[in-house]
Design an enzyme around this catalytic site. Structure first.
Site, mmCIF file in Angstrom:
data_model
loop_
_atom_site.group_PDB
_atom_site.id
_atom_site.type_symbol
_atom_site.label_atom_id
_atom_site.label_comp_id
_atom_site.label_asym_id
_atom_site.label_seq_id
_atom_site.Cartn_x
_atom_site.Cartn_y
_atom_site.Cartn_z
ATOM 1 N N GLU A 132 -2.125 5.072 3.027
ATOM 2 C CA GLU A 132 -2.067 3.670 2.579
ATOM 3 C C GLU A 132 -3.427 3.079 2.225
ATOM 4 O O GLU A 132 -3.536 2.257 1.316
ATOM 5 C CB GLU A 132 -1.394 2.801 3.657
ATOM 6 C CG GLU A 132 0.099 3.053 3.822
ATOM 7 C CD GLU A 132 0.431 4.265 4.689
ATOM 8 O OE1 GLU A 132 -0.519 4.881 5.240
ATOM 9 O OE2 GLU A 132 1.616 4.603 4.828
ATOM 10 N N GLU B 246 -0.575 -8.906 -1.417
ATOM 11 C CA GLU B 246 -1.177 -8.339 -0.193
ATOM 12 C C GLU B 246 -2.336 -7.399 -0.566
ATOM 13 O O GLU B 246 -2.416 -6.248 -0.140
ATOM 14 C CB GLU B 246 -0.139 -7.602 0.664
ATOM 15 C CG GLU B 246 -0.550 -7.424 2.120
ATOM 16 C CD GLU B 246 0.419 -6.534 2.891
ATOM 17 O OE1 GLU B 246 0.453 -5.321 2.643
ATOM 18 O OE2 GLU B 246 1.144 -7.063 3.748
ATOM 19 N N HIS C 188 12.836 4.765 13.028
ATOM 20 C CA HIS C 188 12.665 5.042 11.595
ATOM 21 C C HIS C 188 13.396 6.344 11.252
ATOM 22 O O HIS C 188 13.433 7.270 12.062
ATOM 23 C CB HIS C 188 11.158 5.167 11.333
ATOM 24 C CG HIS C 188 10.767 5.192 9.885
ATOM 25 N ND1 HIS C 188 11.091 6.230 9.055
ATOM 26 C CD2 HIS C 188 10.060 4.314 9.127
ATOM 27 C CE1 HIS C 188 10.609 5.996 7.835
ATOM 28 N NE2 HIS C 188 9.975 4.825 7.861
ATOM 29 N N HIS D 148 5.954 4.784 13.157
ATOM 30 C CA HIS D 148 6.320 5.684 12.066
ATOM 31 C C HIS D 148 5.137 6.208 11.256
ATOM 32 O O HIS D 148 5.318 6.877 10.249
ATOM 33 C CB HIS D 148 7.250 4.950 11.088
ATOM 34 C CG HIS D 148 6.566 3.869 10.310
ATOM 35 N ND1 HIS D 148 5.883 4.125 9.139
ATOM 36 C CD2 HIS D 148 6.428 2.556 10.534
ATOM 37 C CE1 HIS D 148 5.372 3.002 8.681
ATOM 38 N NE2 HIS D 148 5.685 2.028 9.517
ATOM 39 N N ASP E 237 0.804 -1.227 0.000
ATOM 40 C CA ASP E 237 0.000 0.000 0.000
ATOM 41 C C ASP E 237 0.831 1.267 0.000
ATOM 42 O O ASP E 237 0.362 2.322 0.415
ATOM 43 C CB ASP E 237 -0.898 -0.007 1.250
ATOM 44 C CG ASP E 237 -0.097 -0.121 2.540
ATOM 45 O OD1 ASP E 237 1.139 -0.012 2.486
ATOM 46 O OD2 ASP E 237 -0.712 -0.301 3.607
ATOM 47 N N ARG F 269 2.311 8.077 9.288
ATOM 48 C CA ARG F 269 2.066 9.483 8.927
ATOM 49 C C ARG F 269 0.849 10.070 9.638
ATOM 50 O O ARG F 269 0.866 11.222 10.050
ATOM 51 C CB ARG F 269 1.816 9.581 7.417
ATOM 52 C CG ARG F 269 2.985 10.114 6.640
ATOM 53 C CD ARG F 269 2.605 10.317 5.181
ATOM 54 N NE ARG F 269 3.644 11.018 4.450
ATOM 55 C CZ ARG F 269 4.761 10.462 4.009
ATOM 56 N NH1 ARG F 269 5.003 9.189 4.240
ATOM 57 N NH2 ARG F 269 5.661 11.168 3.365
HETATM 58 C C1 UD1 Z 1 6.635 4.617 3.806
HETATM 59 C C2 UD1 Z 1 5.244 4.198 3.346
HETATM 60 C C3 UD1 Z 1 4.503 3.460 4.460
HETATM 61 C C4 UD1 Z 1 5.329 2.315 5.003
HETATM 62 C C5 UD1 Z 1 6.700 2.830 5.400
HETATM 63 C C6 UD1 Z 1 7.560 1.682 5.829
HETATM 64 C C7 UD1 Z 1 4.133 5.708 1.782
HETATM 65 C C8 UD1 Z 1 3.345 6.937 1.625
HETATM 66 N N1 UD1 Z 1 4.466 5.391 3.035
HETATM 67 O O1 UD1 Z 1 6.443 5.567 4.832
HETATM 68 O O2 UD1 Z 1 3.277 2.953 3.960
HETATM 69 O O3 UD1 Z 1 4.673 1.782 6.125
HETATM 70 O O4 UD1 Z 1 7.318 3.477 4.276
HETATM 71 O O5 UD1 Z 1 8.631 2.095 6.589
HETATM 72 O O6 UD1 Z 1 4.457 5.060 0.830
HETATM 73 N N2 UD1 Z 1 14.049 8.082 5.170
HETATM 74 C C9 UD1 Z 1 15.422 8.010 5.116
HETATM 75 N N3 UD1 Z 1 16.006 6.835 4.725
HETATM 76 C C10 UD1 Z 1 15.284 5.734 4.417
HETATM 77 C C11 UD1 Z 1 13.884 5.796 4.500
HETATM 78 C C12 UD1 Z 1 13.273 6.983 4.861
HETATM 79 O O7 UD1 Z 1 16.108 8.973 5.405
HETATM 80 O O8 UD1 Z 1 15.884 4.713 4.071
HETATM 81 C C13 UD1 Z 1 13.382 9.350 5.561
HETATM 82 C C14 UD1 Z 1 13.513 10.415 4.454
HETATM 83 O O9 UD1 Z 1 13.671 11.663 5.046
HETATM 84 C C15 UD1 Z 1 12.155 10.306 3.758
HETATM 85 C C16 UD1 Z 1 11.264 10.042 4.951
HETATM 86 O O10 UD1 Z 1 12.009 9.149 5.786
HETATM 87 O O11 UD1 Z 1 11.820 11.480 3.047
HETATM 88 C C17 UD1 Z 1 9.899 9.483 4.646
HETATM 89 O O12 UD1 Z 1 9.951 8.363 3.783
HETATM 90 P P1 UD1 Z 1 8.595 7.932 3.010
HETATM 91 O O13 UD1 Z 1 8.877 6.712 2.223
HETATM 92 O O14 UD1 Z 1 8.011 9.097 2.310
HETATM 93 O O15 UD1 Z 1 7.589 7.641 4.178
HETATM 94 P P2 UD1 Z 1 7.598 6.537 5.311
HETATM 95 O O16 UD1 Z 1 7.053 7.171 6.537
HETATM 96 O O17 UD1 Z 1 8.900 5.857 5.365
HETATM 97 N N1 UDP Z 2 11.677 -4.227 10.573
HETATM 98 C C1 UDP Z 2 13.054 -4.414 10.430
HETATM 99 N N2 UDP Z 2 13.903 -3.564 11.097
HETATM 100 C C2 UDP Z 2 13.452 -2.562 11.883
HETATM 101 C C3 UDP Z 2 12.037 -2.375 12.020
HETATM 102 C C4 UDP Z 2 11.182 -3.221 11.337
HETATM 103 O O1 UDP Z 2 13.504 -5.331 9.747
HETATM 104 O O2 UDP Z 2 14.282 -1.846 12.459
HETATM 105 C C5 UDP Z 2 10.766 -5.111 9.801
HETATM 106 C C6 UDP Z 2 9.625 -5.750 10.543
HETATM 107 O O3 UDP Z 2 9.968 -7.026 11.042
HETATM 108 C C7 UDP Z 2 8.550 -5.859 9.461
HETATM 109 C C8 UDP Z 2 8.821 -4.660 8.584
HETATM 110 O O4 UDP Z 2 10.159 -4.262 8.852
HETATM 111 O O5 UDP Z 2 8.701 -7.021 8.667
HETATM 112 C C9 UDP Z 2 7.857 -3.559 8.884
HETATM 113 O O6 UDP Z 2 8.255 -2.410 8.218
HETATM 114 P P1 UDP Z 2 7.683 -0.978 8.598
HETATM 115 O O7 UDP Z 2 7.263 -0.949 10.011
HETATM 116 O O8 UDP Z 2 8.700 -0.009 8.113
HETATM 117 O O9 UDP Z 2 6.433 -0.832 7.643
HETATM 118 P P2 UDP Z 2 4.909 -1.296 7.742
HETATM 119 O O10 UDP Z 2 4.845 -2.742 8.039
HETATM 120 O O11 UDP Z 2 4.257 -0.478 8.802
HETATM 121 O O12 UDP Z 2 4.366 -0.947 6.406
#
Ligand code: UD1
Ligand code: UDP
Length: 391
Positions: free
Chosen positions: A140, A126, A251, A218, A104, A220
């Site tokens: 999502e 999924e 995160h 984490h 999602d 939003r």
């Molecule tokens: C995204 C997904 C969310 C998912 C999550 C998993 C969307 C809108 N959201 O949210 O559904 O649950 O990923 O973790 O698709 N950043 C880094 N390094 C990284 C990753 C993120 O610095 O490796 C920081 C950056 O500043 C980036 C911010 O996190 O701009 C947000 O990342 P983004 O993918 O937009 O949103 P998530 O909250 O990670």
């Molecule tokens: N996870 C990981 N390292 C971390 C935190 C989470 O490997 O430091 C794994 C966790 O076991 C799960 C997945 O990442 O399989 C969940 O990812 P996240 O919480 O980023 O996204 P969401 O599931 O909420 O979309």
């Protein structure tokens, strides 16, 4: 089973974020077991960077292309626009027979839309999870619904997800209930850890009998006051329960980092870590007493590890674990979170009731089911499907 002129089916697996990498890894590994049927390519959008690369490394996934779109503090519109434009170019160049997307995220939705514009089939891994509430989870819920509309094949993890799709008018022949591929990933990883425990980076050492509460958060829709309340709750638990050790891999989103460090730095029984690779995180989950999270994936993993999951959200699109009694919603109110944690710490009968249920999210064979379905559906004489794609 007929292969078109002995051609392989060209599959492009699209991955943008950490959970997509974890949940798509078993699908890629399974596709690669069938080289006669499939030529598999991974395209990463790079919506995440460090957190994605960690997972690609763990599962030894080698992308054929990487759009590298991540920017610090990125907004939804720019992620959508860059994924859509980048994926459209890649798809026009590569012309796979099918694009597989997972979950999602904005990558999921944008890649599906790009595939649709290129008249390339979409398989959604999924599929069918719903809260029915437009802003929970945000964005999502709507990403997943829109991806459903753009998809040809729907791999639903549970019967509930299948039912949601049927209620929206999806053809039952295009839905397959598979279980969630995260359970495949979890089992693969647990086996690797059992064979080679040193694969996990464990900076904790002995914990002197303290019970570990493993935290992630984490979402939003929680940013701002609700997220600060989550941090206040964690602080209250740490201060009132010196017999616990709170481990929190944080995160990298700046909207998460800032309040977490402001509210939780300096507490002796709170260990704030960088995001952990999957081998290390699974090892921490195995050691944990309670999983306290707003993550989707961890709600699915907890039951297979016999760990109770407290979900710091008001609603979940994963109602099965809540119905089974292995997960419980706490919202973001500190009093409710602290009460839920205390009850698990202090009431062994309650703890026992939350840990002894079969996992409603799968048996570790989801990827096999997906790949068998693709062999059957994509290898059929192609003219009808190709005609329908060309409108
Ligand atoms: C995204 C997904 C969310 C998912 C999550 C998993 C969307 C809108 N959201 O949210 O559904 O649950 O990923 O973790 O698709 N950043 C880094 N390094 C990284 C990753 C993120 O610095 O490796 C920081 C950056 O500043 C980036 C911010 O996190 O701009 C947000 O990342 P983004 O993918 O937009 O949103 P998530 O909250 O990670
Ligand atoms: N996870 C990981 N390292 C971390 C935190 C989470 O490997 O430091 C794994 C966790 O076991 C799960 C997945 O990442 O399989 C969940 O990812 P996240 O919480 O980023 O996204 P969401 O599931 O909420 O979309």
């Amino acid at each position: 089973m007929h292969l078109r002129n002995n051609e392989q089916i060209r599959v492009m697996v699209v991955i943008g974020t950490r959970p997509e990498a974890i949940k798509m890894a078993p699908v890629v590994l399974e596709l690669e077991k069938h080289p006669r049927h499939f030529q598999t390519q991974i395209c990463v959008t790079g919506q995440h960077r460090e957190m994605l690369d960690q997972m690609l490394q763990v599962f030894r996934l080698r992308p054929a292309c990487d759009l590298g779109i991540m920017k610090a503090g990125q907004d939804l519109a720019s992620v959508t626009a860059e994924c859509l434009a980048g994926m459209s170019q890649v798809l026009q160049r590569e012309r796979p027979d099918i694009v597989l997307v997972q979950g999602d995220t904005t990558t999921t939705f944008s890649a599906s839309l790009a595939a649709y514009y290129c008249r390339i089939r979409v398989g959604h891994v999924e599929a069918g999870l719903r809260t029915g509430r437009k802003f929970d989870p945000f964005p999502e819920e709507v990403n997943r619904r829109l991806t459903g509309h753009l998809s040809d094949f729907h791999f639903a993890p549970t019967d509930t997800a299948r039912k949601n799709l049927l209620e929206e008018g999806v053809n039952p022949n295009d839905i397959l209930v598979t279980g969630n591929t995260v359970i495949d990933a979890l089992f693969l990883t647990r086996k690797r850890l059992a064979e080679e425990p040193t694969l996990a980076k464990d900076g904790l050492g002995a914990t002197d009998g303290s019970r570990i509460i493993l935290v992630t958060a984490h979402r939003r829709e929680s940013f701002g006051p609700p997220f600060r309340r989550i941090c206040e709750a964690i602080r209250a638990i740490a201060e009132s329960r010196r017999d616990t050790l709170i481990v929190y891999p944080v995160h990298l989103n700046p909207n998460v980092q800032a309040p977490v460090h402001e509210i939780l730095d300096g507490l002796s029984n709170v260990k704030l870590l960088p995001p952990l690779d999957y081998l290390s995180f699974v090892s921490y989950m195995q050691r944990a007493y309670i999983l306290l999270t707003d993550s989707g994936g961890i709600q699915e993993e907890g039951p297979s590890l016999g760990k109770p999951v407290l979900v710091m959200r008001e609603v979940s699109e994963r109602p099965e674990a809540i119905a089974a009694g292995t997960a419980s919603l706490t919202g973001t109110d500190p009093e409710r979170i602290v009460a839920a944690v205390s009850s698990l710490l202090d009431d062994p009968a309650h703890y026992g009731r939350m840990t002894k249920h079969p996992n409603p999210y799968g048996d570790g064979h989801a990827a096999e089911r997906i790949v068998q379905f693709l062999i059957e559906r994509m290898s059929a004489p192609s003219s009808a499907m190709a005609q329908s794609m060309l409108g």
